[in-house]
Design an enzyme around this catalytic site. Structure first.
Site, PDB file in Angstrom:
ATOM      1  CB  CYS A  13      -0.869  -0.235   1.214  1.00 27.46           C
ATOM      2  SG  CYS A  13      -2.080   1.230   1.346  1.00 27.46           S
ATOM      3  CB  CYS A  14       3.934   2.308   1.953  1.00 29.20           C
ATOM      4  SG  CYS A  14       3.185   2.684   3.953  1.00 29.20           S
TER       5      CYS A  14
ATOM      6  CB  CYS B  85      -2.224   6.862   6.088  1.00 29.97           C
ATOM      7  SG  CYS B  85      -1.507   7.126   4.469  1.00 29.97           S
TER       8      CYS B  85
ATOM      9  CB  CYS C 107      -1.155   3.098   8.971  1.00 31.07           C
ATOM     10  SG  CYS C 107      -1.740   2.253   7.750  1.00 31.07           S
TER      11      CYS C 107
ATOM     12  CB  CYS D 139       6.048   5.049   4.371  1.00 29.80           C
ATOM     13  SG  CYS D 139       7.283   6.480   4.332  1.00 29.80           S
TER      14      CYS D 139
HETATM   15 FE1  SF4 Z   1      -1.367   2.682   2.946  1.00 28.38          FE
HETATM   16 FE2  SF4 Z   1      -0.879   2.878   5.849  1.00 28.38          FE
HETATM   17 FE3  SF4 Z   1       0.977   3.223   3.958  1.00 28.38          FE
HETATM   18 FE4  SF4 Z   1      -1.051   5.201   4.196  1.00 28.38          FE
HETATM   19  S1  SF4 Z   1       0.586   4.555   5.821  1.00 28.38           S
HETATM   20  S2  SF4 Z   1       0.194   4.254   2.351  1.00 28.38           S
HETATM   21  S3  SF4 Z   1      -2.574   3.659   4.419  1.00 28.38           S
HETATM   22  S4  SF4 Z   1      -0.285   1.351   4.392  1.00 28.38           S
END
Ligand code: SF4
Length: 244
Positions: free
Chosen positions: A119-120, A202, A205, A228
């Protein structure tokens, strides 16, 4: 074409600024890289705000950018307005073209709960890498005292993944140094920092931290992940992992 310092010279240059006020390093960075210099602002920490305060005082034309994953706190989005009013500079949002709906269709709902690294990579690292292609150096607010993964941070580094220099003016500062500057200079900070959050990313998280917890313990809680990906060099690429 402008010639920037060669990657192998950066460590030697960094030594010159060790123990000196960050103004000196930022002045050098502006003289060396502007207009190919950008500050990547972490809206969830006080360090980035300290750098912005110093940098924009030296040259208000250096661009300021931030990563907008689409999942930031409402308080963070509001804080961007505060920043713009204070400094007269609107931070540039850097976003993936992949909407949250498209991400859910391709990878399933709430990817951050299963594969936060992916996701990151999709929402932060890839768009930032694309954005930085136009620059010769980026400035960050990271410090050695924030996490073991950052303990070897140099004031000036070669960002091999991006092919540009990375400047960390507060690498040698402590958290106390940062907050002293904030108080002395009236620097605005994300309001969540006074509500138990020590490091803000985010919404899904990030959680507040308890007294005595590491400042980054509230990020990706429940996973071994601590970064991240924006600040991972090949030498510490194993800093992240899956669920604990
Ligand atoms: Fe995704 Fe969490 Fe990374 Fe944001 S901090 S990009 S929601 S995994």
């Amino acid at each position: 074409m402008v010639e920037f310092p060669a990657p192998e010279r950066l460590a030697q240059l960094a030594d010159k600024f060790e123990g000196k006020p960050p103004e000196q390093l930022l002045t050098w960075a502006i003289e060396t890289y502007h207009p190919k210099l950008v500050l990547f602002l972490s809206l969830g920490g006080a360090g980035g705000m300290v750098i912005a305060d110093i940098l924009l005082g030296l040259n208000s034309e250096v661009p300021v950018a931030y990563i907008d994953t689409g999942l930031l706190f409402a308080e963070t989005y509001d804080f961007i307005k505060t920043f713009t009013e204070k400094y007269g500079v609107a931070p540039v949002p850097v976003r993936t073209e992949l909407s949250l709906e498209q991400q859910a269709q391709r990878f399933g709902e709430k990817l951050w709960e299963r594969e936060p690294d992916r996701c990151c990579a999709l929402r932060k690292v890839a768009p930032q890498r694309e954005f930085l292609k136009d620059y010769g150096a980026w400035i960050t607010g990271i410090r050695r005292d924030q996490a073991s993964t950052r303990s070897q941070t140099s004031l000036i580094e070669w960002d091999a993944a991006g092919g540009l220099a990375k400047i960390n003016p507060l690498a040698g500062w402590t958290e106390r140094d940062v907050w002293r500057y904030v108080a002395d200079h009236g620097v605005p900070t994300n309001p969540l920092l006074s509500q138990g959050y020590a490091s803000i990313g985010c919404t899904p998280c990030t959680r507040p931290v308890a007294s005595g917890e590491d400042s980054r313990a509230g990020r990706w809680s429940g996973f071994g992940k601590t970064e991240c990906g924006l600040h991972i060099n090949p030498t510490n690429a194993n800093a992240n992992s899956n669920r604990k």
